[in-house]
Enzyme design. Structure first.
Site, mmCIF file in Angstrom:
data_model
loop_
_atom_site.group_PDB
_atom_site.id
_atom_site.type_symbol
_atom_site.label_atom_id
_atom_site.label_comp_id
_atom_site.label_asym_id
_atom_site.label_seq_id
_atom_site.Cartn_x
_atom_site.Cartn_y
_atom_site.Cartn_z
ATOM 1 N N LYS A 200 36.760 -4.042 -51.016
ATOM 2 C CA LYS A 200 38.033 -4.720 -50.763
ATOM 3 C C LYS A 200 38.190 -5.830 -51.794
ATOM 4 O O LYS A 200 37.351 -6.722 -51.895
ATOM 5 C CB LYS A 200 38.010 -5.306 -49.352
ATOM 6 N N LYS A 253 40.576 -0.757 -50.977
ATOM 7 C CA LYS A 253 41.763 -1.518 -50.599
ATOM 8 C C LYS A 253 41.993 -2.609 -51.624
ATOM 9 O O LYS A 253 41.053 -3.333 -51.906
ATOM 10 C CB LYS A 253 41.519 -2.110 -49.217
HETATM 11 C C1 PBG Z 1 41.943 -9.146 -42.817
HETATM 12 C C2 PBG Z 1 42.765 -8.114 -43.482
HETATM 13 C C3 PBG Z 1 43.692 -8.274 -44.513
HETATM 14 C C4 PBG Z 1 44.267 -7.039 -44.702
HETATM 15 C C5 PBG Z 1 43.662 -6.143 -43.819
HETATM 16 N N1 PBG Z 1 42.716 -6.835 -43.077
HETATM 17 C C6 PBG Z 1 44.152 -9.476 -45.241
HETATM 18 C C7 PBG Z 1 43.273 -10.244 -46.115
HETATM 19 O O1 PBG Z 1 42.135 -9.865 -46.419
HETATM 20 O O2 PBG Z 1 43.722 -11.319 -46.509
HETATM 21 C C8 PBG Z 1 45.358 -6.752 -45.690
HETATM 22 C C9 PBG Z 1 46.204 -5.600 -45.350
HETATM 23 C C10 PBG Z 1 47.497 -5.543 -46.059
HETATM 24 O O3 PBG Z 1 47.836 -6.339 -46.951
HETATM 25 O O4 PBG Z 1 48.246 -4.632 -45.713
HETATM 26 N N2 PBG Z 1 40.744 -9.435 -43.444
HETATM 27 ZN ZN ZN Z 2 40.028 -11.417 -42.608
#
Ligand code: PBG
Ligand code: ZN
Length: 329
Positions: A200, A253
């Protein structure tokens, strides 16, 4: 002797009646997962302004929406909760009567066979909006790793206990998959899967999500735990570690800008998920609203290309619409 090569006729393959015979990849509704936001503080669905067509639901509303999706052939949902009460220790995230825990039961009651995935993270539940417990790390305020692992274990077990099929740690803490796996097993949930947000990135594309999930942070950023978008080898290593720690599904992601990473992970042999994130959704919606692109075509192309790059599961805010479009084709 003069050798004459015939022109290689690639276009032979592209005649209208023959074209479908050679299609290598296709979207399948059964592999699309729809994110759902559930807000404990509202009485009726509330639109997310930066994501036209996306809403926060009440617990009951989420169950109704899940039933609608399931009827259309979407078999999986991914739940995010917005609690009444945030705190430094994110207690509402693992409460047995918490918003996600109650939503799991409500959805399960209404649609017994749906696949329920849950986001395991703290950022919607902490006052500061970071993904774990914040403390002092070398004189800087930052997420502290190991104390946050206990929190993730508690959240994951509470979701499994409520009936989740798949828990998805998204905090990017070191060791979280191993810790969650051991805790689930110890609590008797050895059949609960872990879909790790294994790779991520610290992406600017999460902006609209932070409005949707009320999970923006009030100081710093997430670059001390999420990946640098510049790093492909490190991205691979993150997923290798999660595979070794026992993840059942790996994830990349955001999706569309990281296809090289997705393809690199196919060699690990685990099922792969790609998460088309809020910013990717918002960009397509915005251009389509202006009439600059054709929404349906761009969405289907963006998702099909994730398949080509190696995704099995696709998480997308377009799930509901795509289900309809795939029926029409
Ligand atoms: C929480 C999380 C996030 C997303 C999914 N789970 C946000 C982040 O890491 O700030 C992002 C999903 C999206 O932008 O659609 N950790
Ligand atoms: Zn988070």
């Amino acid at each position: 002797m003069k050798v004459v090569f015939p022109i290689t006729r690639m276009r032979r393959l592209r005649q209208p009646n023959l074209l479908p015979l050679f299609q290598e990849h296709a979207l399948r509704k059964e592999q699309i997962i729809a994110p759902i936001f559930i807000d404990e503080t509202i009485d009726e669905p509330k639109p997310v302004s930066s994501m036209p067509g996306v809403y926060r639901y009440t617990v009951d509303g989420a169950a109704t929406y899940a039933a609608e999706l399931h009827k259309k052939g979407i078999r999986g949902v991914l739940l995010f909760g917005i609690p009444y009460q945030k705190s430094d220790t994110a207690d509402a995230a693992f409460a047995s009567e918490g918003v996600v825990q109650r939503s799991i039961s409500a959805i399960r009651d209404m649609v017994p066979n749906i696949v329920i995935c849950t986001d395991v993270c703290a950022c919607e539940y902490t006052t500061h909006g970071h993904c774990g417990i914040v403390g002092d790390r070398r004189k800087r305020r930052d997420v502290i790793n190991d104390p946050s692992l206990d929190l993730m274990e508690a959240i994951a077990v509470s979701h499994a206990r409520a009936g989740a099929d798949i828990v998805a740690p998204s905090c990017m803490l070191d060791g979280v998959v191993a810790h969650v796996r051991l805790s689930l097993d110890e609590a008797g949930f050895e059949d609960t899967l872990i879909m790790s947000y294994s790779t991520k990135f610290a992406s600017a594309l999460y902006g609209p999500f932070r409005e949707a999930a009320d999970s923006g942070y009030i100081f710093g950023d997430r670059t001390t735990y999420q990946l640098n978008p510049a790093n492909g080898r490190e991205a691979f290593r993150e997923s290798v570690l999660d595979a070794e720690e026992g993840a059942d599904i790996l994830m990349v992601k955001p999706a569309g800008m990281y296809l090289d990473v997705l393809t690199s992970l196919t060699q690990l042999g685990l099922p792969l998920a790609a998460y088309q994130v809020s910013g990717e959704y918002a960009m397509i919606k915005a251009a389509a609203e202006r009439g600059w692109i054709k929404e349906r075509e761009v969405v289907l192309e963006s998702l099909l290309c994730l398949k080509r790059a190696g995704a099995d599961l696709i998480i997308t805010y377009f799930a509901n619409e795509v289900a309809g479009w795939l029926d029409e084709k």
